[in-house]
Design an enzyme around this catalytic site. Structure first.
Site, PDB file in Angstrom:
ATOM      1  N   CYS A  75       0.829  -1.206   0.000  1.00  0.00           N
ATOM      2  CA  CYS A  75       0.000   0.000   0.000  1.00  0.00           C
ATOM      3  C   CYS A  75       0.863   1.255   0.000  1.00  0.00           C
ATOM      4  O   CYS A  75       1.360   1.675   1.056  1.00  0.00           O
ATOM      5  CB  CYS A  75      -0.941  -0.016   1.198  1.00  0.00           C
ATOM      6  SG  CYS A  75      -2.003   1.442   1.270  1.00  0.00           S
ATOM      7  N   CYS A 110      -0.469   4.120   2.110  1.00  0.00           N
ATOM      8  CA  CYS A 110      -0.280   3.950   3.559  1.00  0.00           C
ATOM      9  C   CYS A 110       1.170   4.164   3.957  1.00  0.00           C
ATOM     10  O   CYS A 110       1.459   4.805   4.963  1.00  0.00           O
ATOM     11  CB  CYS A 110      -0.653   2.534   4.016  1.00  0.00           C
ATOM     12  SG  CYS A 110      -2.090   1.825   3.249  1.00  0.00           S
ATOM     13  N   ASP A 111       2.079   3.603   3.201  1.00  0.00           N
ATOM     14  CA  ASP A 111       3.463   3.500   3.665  1.00  0.00           C
ATOM     15  C   ASP A 111       4.473   4.335   2.880  1.00  0.00           C
ATOM     16  O   ASP A 111       5.634   4.443   3.289  1.00  0.00           O
ATOM     17  CB  ASP A 111       3.908   2.022   3.627  1.00  0.00           C
ATOM     18  CG  ASP A 111       3.055   1.161   4.558  1.00  0.00           C
ATOM     19  OD1 ASP A 111       2.647   1.678   5.604  1.00  0.00           O
ATOM     20  OD2 ASP A 111       2.798  -0.004   4.224  1.00  0.00           O
TER      21      ASP A 111
END
Ligand code: NDP
Length: 316
Positions: A140, A143-144
């Site tokens: 992701c 997200c990261d």
């Protein structure tokens, strides 16, 4: 009705942000929801480290911690949260039937499906090692990606998601190496064009991730195999993003619920309603586009409100 059959007003299947948000709203509306958490209690967020993009957490929060808090919030309003996997359903009659772990039978007036989707991985040992450690493998970028600001990363995949994630990463990272296993993209032309036009994205065709390299804790590079020449080369990267698609966890609903060709549940646009009266869907089980915790939570809220209104209309 036999003793083993339990009747509930609202059955929530799955325990990610969608399921817990549905649970919070359904409990507060007196639907006495029963939630079965499924195979991965807490859902996909339990496999991520820091969640920095969920509103309301200015300092960020770890994925598992956030799910513990969501569970506590749902329980505070009376949700009956249970371990167990819904292994079969029958949505043919006016009462919706579900079986837990192939044994216990539940009859529900309403069902909220929030079973999510699972990211696909390559299955390499080194990939799984650094994924589980939180040391540099992720599925992701949104997200990261932030953790790799100013660094070099690679991304595997050539679909629309990979293109979108590569563009996102290119905004943050110094260089993004994109590994495309064939000599062409699967993505739409416009998405392909977009990544081709970004200067700090290098596209390597006929290229596969052979091994993620690292010091045991964090990723330091990768071995790449050219599947035409069998040549193996090494590059230095600190992050490896796997964007080879997701599989929605919708298999058991297939006989009853209309799905898109890619397996995601069809909802009536602008609602959480499925083709079956009283069965609602929320979160990634119906969303192959946004796939965010906050969007899942939003649709979880919609599903609970739709369930409440459905029951109220039936009583009129
Ligand atoms: P896709 O299934 O479309 O693409 C998966 C990609 O991963 C393909 O390029 C595939 O390669 C590659 N791949 C699969 N397995 C491997 C492997 N073992 N090793 C290397 N590469 C591999 O998934 P997406 O998540 O990209 O998209 C899912 C759906 O969501 C699509 O319908 C897409 O259009 C849609 N979507 C739309 C967006 C938008 O409109 N903004 C954004 C994101 C997704 P190969 O091509 O060789 O099979």
């Amino acid at each position: 009705m036999s003793d083993t059959i339990e009747h509930v007003k609202c059955l929530i299947i799955g325990s990610g942000p969608a399921g817990y948000t549905a649970a919070i709203y359904a409990s507060r509306a007196n639907l006495n929801p029963v939630m079965y958490q499924g195979m991965q209690p807490g859902g996909q967020l339990t496999t991520t480290t820091e969640v920095d993009n969920f509103p309301g957490y200015p300092e960020g929060i770890s994925g598992p911690e956030m799910m513990v808090q969501l569970e506590a919030q749902a329980k505070r309003f009376g949700t009956d949260v249970r371990y167990g996997l819904v292994t079969k359903v029958d949505f043919t009659g006016p009462i919706h039937k579900a079986w837990i772990d192939n044994e216990k039978e539940i009859h529900a007036d309403t069902v909220v499906i929030s079973t999510g989707a699972s990211a696909r991985y390559l299955g390499l040992e080194s990939e799984q090692h650094y994924l589980k450690n939180g040391g540099g493998v992720s599925a992701c970028a949104v997200c990261d990606g932030f953790f790799y600001k100013g660094q070099d990363v690679l991304i595997v995949g050539a679909g629309d998601s990979a293109c979108e994630e590569a563009s996102y990463l290119a905004n943050l990272c110094t260089k993004v190496t994109m590994l495309v296993r064939r000599d062409e993209f699967r993505a739409s032309r416009i998405m392909k064009k977009r990544v081709e036009n970004i200067e700090n994205i290098e596209i390597l065709y006929n290229s596969e991730l052979h091994e993620v390299l690292g010091d045991g804790n964090v990723v330091t590079g990768a071995k790449i195999r050219n599947n035409k020449t069998e040549e193996i080369t090494e590059i230095a990267v600190t992050g490896a993003f796997i964007a080879i698609g997701h599989t929605p966890n919708t298999e058991i609903f297939k006989p009853y619920i209309e799905l898109h060709d890619n397996g995601y549940i069809k909802n009536i646009p602008g609602t959480s309603k499925t083709n079956v009266d009283g069965v609602f869907v929320s979160g990634d089980a119906a969303d192959h586009v946004y796939k965010q915790a906050v969007t899942a939570a939003g649709t979880g809220c919609m599903a609970a409100l739709d369930a409440e209104r459905y029951l109220a209309a039936r009583e009129d």
